[in-house]
Design a protein around this motif. Structure first.
Motif, PDB file in Angstrom:
ATOM      1  N   LEU A  33     -26.015  24.289   1.737  1.00  0.00           N
ATOM      2  CA  LEU A  33     -27.131  24.275   0.793  1.00  0.00           C
ATOM      3  C   LEU A  33     -27.349  25.661   0.202  1.00  0.00           C
ATOM      4  O   LEU A  33     -27.546  25.807  -1.010  1.00  0.00           O
ATOM      5  N   ILE A  64     -26.922  26.718  -3.908  1.00  0.00           N
ATOM      6  CA  ILE A  64     -27.965  27.386  -4.680  1.00  0.00           C
ATOM      7  C   ILE A  64     -27.478  28.729  -5.206  1.00  0.00           C
ATOM      8  O   ILE A  64     -27.720  29.083  -6.366  1.00  0.00           O
ATOM      9  N   CYS A  79     -36.253  24.123   4.066  1.00  0.00           N
ATOM     10  CA  CYS A  79     -37.103  25.113   3.399  1.00  0.00           C
ATOM     11  C   CYS A  79     -36.658  26.531   3.719  1.00  0.00           C
ATOM     12  O   CYS A  79     -36.647  27.402   2.848  1.00  0.00           O
ATOM     13  N   LEU A  91     -33.702  27.265   1.626  1.00  0.00           N
ATOM     14  CA  LEU A  91     -34.091  27.509   0.233  1.00  0.00           C
ATOM     15  C   LEU A  91     -34.615  28.930   0.051  1.00  0.00           C
ATOM     16  O   LEU A  91     -34.242  29.630  -0.900  1.00  0.00           O
ATOM     17  N   SER A 129     -36.189  28.555  -5.982  1.00  0.00           N
ATOM     18  CA  SER A 129     -35.802  28.146  -4.638  1.00  0.00           C
ATOM     19  C   SER A 129     -36.775  28.689  -3.591  1.00  0.00           C
ATOM     20  O   SER A 129     -37.210  27.961  -2.685  1.00  0.00           O
ATOM     21  N   GLY A 172     -39.464  26.351  -1.357  1.00  0.00           N
ATOM     22  CA  GLY A 172     -39.439  26.448   0.096  1.00  0.00           C
ATOM     23  C   GLY A 172     -40.789  26.824   0.677  1.00  0.00           C
ATOM     24  O   GLY A 172     -41.266  26.209   1.631  1.00  0.00           O
TER      25      GLY A 172
END
Length: 204
Positions: free
Chosen positions: A9, A13, A96, A99, A182, A186
Motif C-alpha cells: 500500500l 501511494i 491508516c 497511509l 494520504s 489516515g
C-alpha cells in the motif's frame, strides 16, 4: 493484515505521488493550471518550502529541521507500523498507519532530492530532470510539489455574515498533493474510529 500488504500500500501511494509530481514538474509552468472536473477540481502547480498544504516553517534552518524531522519520523514510523502488525492491531489502524507513513515519505523525497534532481523551472521555463548544470538546491533543500486544487465554492459572502460579510471567499483554497491527502485521510480516519482501532485483533 500482514506487514508486506502494508508495504505494498505504501509503495502504491508513493508511486502515484511521485509519478504525478514528476509529470507536473516537467510539463507545467509555475502557477499554471487546468480544469479536471468543471471549475471545482483543478490541477494547479505550485511549490512550497514547508509543511503540508503550503504551510511554511522557519525559513532556511526551519526547512532543514523540518526535513530532518520528517526523516526521523519515517524511520520511527516503519518500526511502529511493524509493531502494530506484529501485535495484531485492527486492520483499519494498520492501513491508516501505512497511509500516514506513505504521505510522510512522499513529501520527504521532495525535500531530500528534488533540489538535486531538477532545475528550478519557473513561470516561463519548464523544470528539467537531471540538468547538466545541476539542480536548483542542495540536499535537504528541495521544494515540495503541490497540484491538487478543489475550490468548491468561489464568490462573495453574504453581507450578514459577521466580520467577513461581503468579502470574496474561496472554499477549499489550499493546494496539496497525494502525499498530503494520504496523511489527512489516515489521521482523520484514526480520529473517527479510534475506539474501534485501538485494540489488538485476535482474528485471522
Amino acid at each position: 493484515m500482514k506487514f508486506r500488504s502494508a508495504l505494498i500500500l505504501i509503495l502504491v501511494i508513493l508511486v502515484a505521488d511521485q509519478t504525478l509530481k514528476f509529470w507536473i514538474k516537467t510539463h507545467m509552468y509555475m502557477q499554471e493550471e487546468f480544469n479536471v472536473i468543471g471549475h471545482w477540481f483543478r490541477i494547479h502547480f505550485i511549490e512550497n518550502e514547508g509543511m503540508a498544504y503550503g504551510i511554511s516553517f522557519g525559513g532556511e534552518w526551519g526547512k532543514v529541521l523540518l526535513t530532518l524531522f520528517r526523516l526521523v519520523a519515517v524511520v520511527i514510523g516503519f518500526f511502529f507500523l511493524k509493531k502494530l502488525v506484529r501485535e495484531r492491531y485492527h486492520k483499519g489502524l494498520i492501513i491508516c498507519g501505512a497511509l500516514i507513513l506513505a504521505g510522510a515519505m512522499g513529501n520527504l523525497i521532495d525535500s531530500l532530492f528534488y533540489g538535486l534532481l531538477f532545475s528550478a523551472g519557473g513561470y516561463s521555463e519548464l523544470a528539467r530532470f537531471l540538468p547538466p548544470g545541476g539542480g536548483y538546491a542542495g540536499f535537504l533543500h528541495g521544494r515540495v510539489v503541490d497540484m491538487l486544487y478543489f475550490p468548491l465554492y468561489e464568490g462573495y459572502l453574504p453581507r450578514w455574515i459577521p466580520f467577513k460579510g461581503g468579502d470574496y471567499f474561496i472554499f477549499f483554497q489550499p493546494v496539496f498533493n497525494i502525499a498530503d491527502a494520504s496523511i489527512s485521510v489516515g489521521v482523520i480516519a484514526i480520529l473517527l474510529f479510534q475506539k474501534r482501532f485501538f485494540h489488538r485483533h485476535r482474528g485471522s
